[in-house]
Design a protein around this motif. Structure first.
Motif, PDB file in Angstrom:
ATOM      1  N   GLU A 131      -8.480  -2.590   5.061  1.00 50.00           N
ATOM      2  CA  GLU A 131      -8.992  -1.316   4.566  1.00 50.00           C
ATOM      3  C   GLU A 131      -8.495  -1.037   3.147  1.00 50.00           C
ATOM      4  O   GLU A 131      -9.203  -0.441   2.333  1.00 50.00           O
ATOM      5  CB  GLU A 131      -8.590  -0.173   5.500  1.00 50.00           C
ATOM      6  N   ARG A 132      -7.271  -1.474   2.853  1.00 51.90           N
ATOM      7  CA  ARG A 132      -6.743  -1.280   1.497  1.00 51.90           C
ATOM      8  C   ARG A 132      -7.582  -2.043   0.481  1.00 51.90           C
ATOM      9  O   ARG A 132      -7.903  -1.532  -0.602  1.00 51.90           O
ATOM     10  CB  ARG A 132      -5.295  -1.762   1.426  1.00 51.90           C
ATOM     11  N   THR A 133      -7.965  -3.273   0.812  1.00 46.77           N
ATOM     12  CA  THR A 133      -8.689  -4.107  -0.151  1.00 46.77           C
ATOM     13  C   THR A 133     -10.117  -3.630  -0.377  1.00 46.77           C
ATOM     14  O   THR A 133     -10.685  -3.862  -1.453  1.00 46.77           O
ATOM     15  CB  THR A 133      -8.713  -5.572   0.307  1.00 46.77           C
ATOM     16  N   LEU A 193       0.845  -1.190   0.000  1.00 48.27           N
ATOM     17  CA  LEU A 193       0.000   0.000   0.000  1.00 48.27           C
ATOM     18  C   LEU A 193       0.876   1.233   0.000  1.00 48.27           C
ATOM     19  O   LEU A 193       1.729   1.409   0.873  1.00 48.27           O
ATOM     20  CB  LEU A 193      -0.897   0.019   1.249  1.00 48.27           C
ATOM     21  N   TYR A 194       0.677   2.098  -1.002  1.00 51.05           N
ATOM     22  CA  TYR A 194       1.270   3.428  -0.964  1.00 51.05           C
ATOM     23  C   TYR A 194       0.131   4.414  -0.925  1.00 51.05           C
ATOM     24  O   TYR A 194      -0.743   4.415  -1.805  1.00 51.05           O
ATOM     25  CB  TYR A 194       2.154   3.711  -2.176  1.00 51.05           C
ATOM     26  N   TYR A 195       0.138   5.253   0.107  1.00 48.33           N
ATOM     27  CA  TYR A 195      -0.963   6.195   0.267  1.00 48.33           C
ATOM     28  C   TYR A 195      -0.438   7.536   0.754  1.00 48.33           C
ATOM     29  O   TYR A 195       0.048   7.646   1.889  1.00 48.33           O
ATOM     30  CB  TYR A 195      -1.997   5.648   1.260  1.00 48.33           C
ATOM     31  N   ASP A 196      -0.473   8.531  -0.101  1.00 47.36           N
ATOM     32  CA  ASP A 196      -0.287   9.930   0.286  1.00 47.36           C
ATOM     33  C   ASP A 196       1.015  10.193   1.055  1.00 47.36           C
ATOM     34  O   ASP A 196       1.071  11.029   1.946  1.00 47.36           O
ATOM     35  CB  ASP A 196      -1.478  10.374   1.134  1.00 47.36           C
ATOM     36  N   LYS A 204       7.705  12.755   6.729  1.00 43.26           N
ATOM     37  CA  LYS A 204       7.331  13.617   7.845  1.00 43.26           C
ATOM     38  C   LYS A 204       6.057  14.384   7.537  1.00 43.26           C
ATOM     39  O   LYS A 204       5.186  14.553   8.400  1.00 43.26           O
ATOM     40  CB  LYS A 204       8.464  14.596   8.160  1.00 43.26           C
ATOM     41  N   GLU A 205       5.919  14.827   6.297  1.00 43.70           N
ATOM     42  CA  GLU A 205       4.738  15.585   5.914  1.00 43.70           C
ATOM     43  C   GLU A 205       3.465  14.738   6.032  1.00 43.70           C
ATOM     44  O   GLU A 205       2.396  15.253   6.349  1.00 43.70           O
ATOM     45  CB  GLU A 205       4.884  16.118   4.480  1.00 43.70           C
ATOM     46  N   PHE A 206       3.597  13.426   5.769  1.00 51.25           N
ATOM     47  CA  PHE A 206       2.446  12.542   5.927  1.00 51.25           C
ATOM     48  C   PHE A 206       2.034  12.462   7.395  1.00 51.25           C
ATOM     49  O   PHE A 206       0.837  12.500   7.720  1.00 51.25           O
ATOM     50  CB  PHE A 206       2.773  11.142   5.404  1.00 51.25           C
TER      51      PHE A 206
END
Length: 307
Positions: free
Chosen positions: A154-156, A25-28, A108-110
């Motif tokens: 949650e990813r799926t 999972l790559y998210y934001d 860090k921004e995430f």
């Protein structure tokens, strides 16, 4: 790669060198990944020499071992061990022996975007500087694995609706707070091998005192001089102590607290921007707007609209 230089890379660079696998999972600005098959693929030229990664990495070893050097200290992750890499730390992977890993790598921004309270995390940084490797007991391990399972579920079932993104953010935020609680419990243990009167411990004591004063007054005071006077130090000496202890200036700590509070108010409160500026003791809305944009790249209005 130039082997004579310490390379720095970002999470995006990591993703360029390593394709996402099914289940990743790559998210934001956050990567959640597990490598629990017979071929762990992270030991490449990117990690074979000392590097800095501009991200917070939580690496959990479920099986086998991985040997690495972190800030000149050799670490061996065995079963149910956790290694935490802070941004700017220098590390190098030396070897792996049947390693099966779970990892969460966050910019860090995430961390700021999902509104993790930096005030709670800041006092844990010194503990990680001394020892970034922690051994988890069975209960702690199972709790962490449940968080990884929840994120995977949650990813799926992620949908393009008004709720899925917040649910996923909350699941990742929960993982970060669970790890923070584990670190905090380790921090409560006495370190009898250290001299309580050593220069290093005195620096840490001043840093903790500074943080205690900061958490009480940051909404009203942004001057290093104010905090120095509260600790009976000169501003220059306080700044020197904080930089030696944390690698960051006193001003940077103060600004982080103020900006985080401003972001929370902009996102969650119904206060006007003028009211927020006054609540943070800015002389006027214009001054607050310039300060906020200087530190975030957005005006308060742009930030509020983007959320």
């Amino acid at each position: 790669m130039d082997k004579k230089e310490i390379q720095s890379f970002s999470l995006s660079r990591l993703l360029e060198d390593h394709e996402l696998r099914p289940g990743d999972l790559y998210y934001d600005g956050c990567l959640i990944a597990s490598r629990v098959d017979s071929q762990c693929d992270i030991h490449t030229d990117l990690f074979s020499y000392p590097v800095r990664m501009d991200a917070i990495a939580l690496v959990f070893c479920s099986k086998g071992s991985i040997t690495l050097t972190s800030n000149l200290t050799r670490q061996v992750l065995g079963e149910h061990a956790l290694y935490i890499n802070l941004p700017g730390s220098i590390f190098q992977v030396e070897s792996m022996e049947g390693a099966e890993l779970h990892a969460a790598i966050c910019e860090k921004e995430f961390i700021q975007r999902i509104n993790v309270d930096l005030k709670l995390l800041s006092r844990l940084f010194l503990r990680l500087e001394r020892q970034p490797l922690l051994q988890l007991d069975d209960e702690q391990w199972q709790e962490i694995m449940r968080s990884f399972d929840e994120i995977s579920r949650e990813r799926t079932r992620y949908l393009d609706d008004a709720y899925s993104a917040e649910i996923l953010r909350s699941a990742i935020r929960m993982l970060i707070y669970k790890v923070s609680r584990i670190i905090d419990r380790y921090s409560e243990c006495p370190h009898t091998e250290q001299d309580a009167h050593s220069p290093r411990n005195r620096q840490e004591e001043y840093f903790q005192r500074f943080m205690n004063v900061l958490t009480q007054h940051y909404t009203q005071e942004r001057s290093v001089g104010f905090y120095a006077s509260q600790l009976n130090l000169t501003p220059k000496y306080l700044s020197t102590l904080i930089r030696k202890t944390t690698g960051r200036t006193a001003s940077e700590w103060i600004d982080d607290y103020v900006i985080l509070e401003a972001k929370n108010l902009l996102k969650y409160s119904t206060m006007s921007i003028q009211e927020i500026s006054y609540s943070l003791n800015f002389p006027n809305q214009s001054f607050f707007g310039k300060y906020f944009k200087n530190h975030t790249g957005q005006t308060p209005s742009e930030y509020r609209m983007s959320r």
